[in-house]
Write a protein that holds these residues in place. Structure first.
Motif, PDB file in Angstrom:
ATOM      1  N   LEU A   1       0.849  -1.192   0.000  1.00  0.00           N
ATOM      2  CA  LEU A   1       0.000   0.000   0.000  1.00  0.00           C
ATOM      3  C   LEU A   1       0.884   1.241   0.000  1.00  0.00           C
ATOM      4  O   LEU A   1       1.669   1.442   0.932  1.00  0.00           O
ATOM      5  CB  LEU A   1      -0.921   0.017   1.220  1.00  0.00           C
ATOM      6  N   GLU A   2       0.764   2.057  -1.037  1.00  0.00           N
ATOM      7  CA  GLU A   2       1.459   3.343  -1.084  1.00  0.00           C
ATOM      8  C   GLU A   2       0.383   4.397  -0.965  1.00  0.00           C
ATOM      9  O   GLU A   2      -0.373   4.635  -1.915  1.00  0.00           O
ATOM     10  CB  GLU A   2       2.260   3.459  -2.388  1.00  0.00           C
ATOM     11  N   LEU A   3       0.305   5.030   0.209  1.00  0.00           N
ATOM     12  CA  LEU A   3      -0.876   5.815   0.553  1.00  0.00           C
ATOM     13  C   LEU A   3      -0.549   7.304   0.696  1.00  0.00           C
ATOM     14  O   LEU A   3       0.295   7.826  -0.007  1.00  0.00           O
ATOM     15  CB  LEU A   3      -1.514   5.244   1.822  1.00  0.00           C
ATOM     16  N   GLY A   4      -1.227   7.974   1.615  1.00  0.00           N
ATOM     17  CA  GLY A   4      -1.144   9.421   1.703  1.00  0.00           C
ATOM     18  C   GLY A   4       0.154   9.936   2.302  1.00  0.00           C
ATOM     19  O   GLY A   4       0.972   9.196   2.832  1.00  0.00           O
ATOM     20  N   SER A   5       0.322  11.255   2.226  1.00  0.00           N
ATOM     21  CA  SER A   5       1.503  11.897   2.776  1.00  0.00           C
ATOM     22  C   SER A   5       1.246  13.388   2.926  1.00  0.00           C
ATOM     23  O   SER A   5       0.325  13.944   2.309  1.00  0.00           O
ATOM     24  CB  SER A   5       2.714  11.665   1.863  1.00  0.00           C
TER      25      SER A   5
END
Length: 477
Positions: free
Chosen positions: A249-253
């Motif tokens: 999972l490559e999610l928010g930042s």
């Protein structure tokens, strides 16, 4: 001229569906194509086809998988201007930025072609433990099976490559769901992979609504791995539904940058402005929060604002354009409400803070408080905050005061301060003497906290998309 209807790609065939939607360019609203809307039945057929094709893919020798990836990269290089124009149209990405993405995409597939030949194991000294005498131990990596890849709109060529490349290198099959706004890039690559010799069924491309197709994609037990780039909210839902299956999972930042007083600010201002406003801030590691030592805060803010005001906004096809339309009208309404909320709570606008047509002007905010949405949430828009600090540990504490932790940057000429920050900052990556927006395509990439789970970067993604098998042979009876 009649608008072309694009079909889904299943088992090596193009299928135009009865249901479709008009894909419009973000900048001027021009209809680019009609896009077929798949349904749950199409997802089932795609997964079934990928499941069957896995028997072929897992037996392909490494040199053949490598050659397929090399051929796809070569074809993309031959058609790179066509690909860049397509990307610029469907994503609203300035053409110079689009060309840079295509170059990166080519490099990503070339890395994948190389990694296909580097998937190896190791020998284990079995006699290191009592009872292990007379035994040989070793490991190898095997492809995991069918991978579901769900991709966002902001890098529709390169982020797709970060999922397709390692999956194919490892010998897996892929069911790809591109973003609704940027399906043309994925369909373009499906065509190239077919010409490159990828077996039918090894890549399936399903277009349509994520809300309609999501459950069918992630809940099917034939899917052995899910790789998703997108919002933290959706990522949590996927993680909950995945069970024991592998997930990346490559999610928010809301990436932060610390600037120490020993840094020559005139040399870093252009780079910081680029990090904040490239592709209208619609980048997972876009520079959102800048923490500047109080002794240089005023000159930094003044120079940063002056450089920001020099950016050219407008038509993405214009060679001189730096910043163009946001992906959707609703996103402009959202960010405008966040900016106005911040102003009402005491923040001031250094520049921007409003829209011009389909473009939200690059915006610099001062006197921002931690609890404001523009600071504590993911902006994903051309908005950046500049905040002063007194001591390095205070800046580190402010950077860490976030539910996110993807990339963080620090500018300093003191090695001990750089290592101190690298140890104390809570993030998947710490970028010293550059902006947190820095990424090259073979480095490990991923976050902690609500920024994600697992790592991309071709070598690391291959590890995520394979299973480690151990073998022991008793050599003495």
């Amino acid at each position: 001229m009649e608008t072309v209807t694009k079909g889904i790609f299943i088992n090596g065939l193009w299928e135009v569906k009865e249901r479709s939607y008009a894909l419009r360019a973000p900048y001027d609203g021009k209809v680019l194509a009609n896009i077929s809307k798949a349904d749950a039945g199409d997802v089932d057929r795609a997964i079934a086809g990928a499941h069957r094709a896995f028997e072929t893919m897992r037996k392909l020798p490494a040199h053949q998988r490598s050659r397929i990836l090399q051929q796809a990269a070569l074809q993309l290089r031959e058609r790179k201007e066509e690909a860049a124009l397509l990307l610029s149209q469907e994503a609203g990405k300035p053409i110079r930025t689009a060309r840079a993405e295509i170059e990166r995409t080519i490099t990503t597939y070339e890395f994948a072609a190389e990694e296909a030949k580097r998937i190896n194991g190791e020998t284990i000294p079995m006699d290191a433990a009592p009872g292990g005498e007379g035994r040989l131990g070793f490991t190898w990596r095997e492809p995991i099976g069918t991978v579901v890849a769900i991709c966002p709109f902001n890098f529709p060529f390169n982020l797709v490559a970060h999922k397709l490349g390692p999956a194919i290198a490892a010998g897996n099959t892929v069911v790809l769901k591109p973003a609704e706004q940027t399906p043309l890039s994925a369909l373009f690559m499906a065509e190239l992979f077919q010409k490159a010799g990828l077996p039918d069924g090894a890549l399936q491309v399903i277009t349509g609504s994520g809300r309609e197709l999501g459950d069918a994609l992630v809940e099917d037990e034939r899917v052995k791995k899910i790789t998703f780039t997108g919002s933290s909210e959706v990522g949590k839902q996927i993680k909950a539904k995945a069970g024991l299956r592998k997930v990346t999972l490559e999610l928010g930042s809301n990436s932060g940058l610390i600037i120490e007083p020993d840094v020559p600010i005139d040399k870093i201002i252009p780079r910081c402005v680029e990090g904040a406003f490239s592709f209208a801030g619609q980048v997972c590691i876009s520079l959102q929060r800048i923490y500047v030592h109080e002794s240089i805060y005023k000159p930094f803010a003044e120079q940063f604002i002056a450089k920001t005001e020099q950016l050219k906004v407008g038509d993405p096809s214009d060679e001189l354009t730096d910043l163009s339309a946001m992906i959707h009208e609703r996103e402009m309404h959202r960010i405008d409400s966040w900016v106005q909320e911040a102003v009402e709570a005491g923040a001031t606008i250094g520049c921007g803070g409003r829209r011009e047509g389909s473009v939200y002007l690059p915006t610099v905010l001062l006197h921002v408080k931690r609890e404001m949405s523009v600071s504590c949430r993911e902006v994903f828009a051309p908005v950046v905050s500049i905040v002063p600090y007194k001591e390095l540990d205070e800046a580190i504490e402010m950077v860490n005061d976030s539910v996110y932790g993807l990339n963080v940057g620090i500018y300093t000429q003191h090695l001990n301060k750089a290592f101190h920050a690298a140890r104390e900052i809570q993030a998947g990556g710490v970028i010293v003497n550059d902006i947190p927006t820095f990424r090259v395509d073979h480095m490990p990439y991923g976050g902690v906290k609500e920024s994600g789970y697992g790592r991309e970067g071709i070598k690391y993604a291959v590890q995520e998309m394979t299973e480690l098998k151990f073998v022991s042979i008793k050599t003495q009876f």
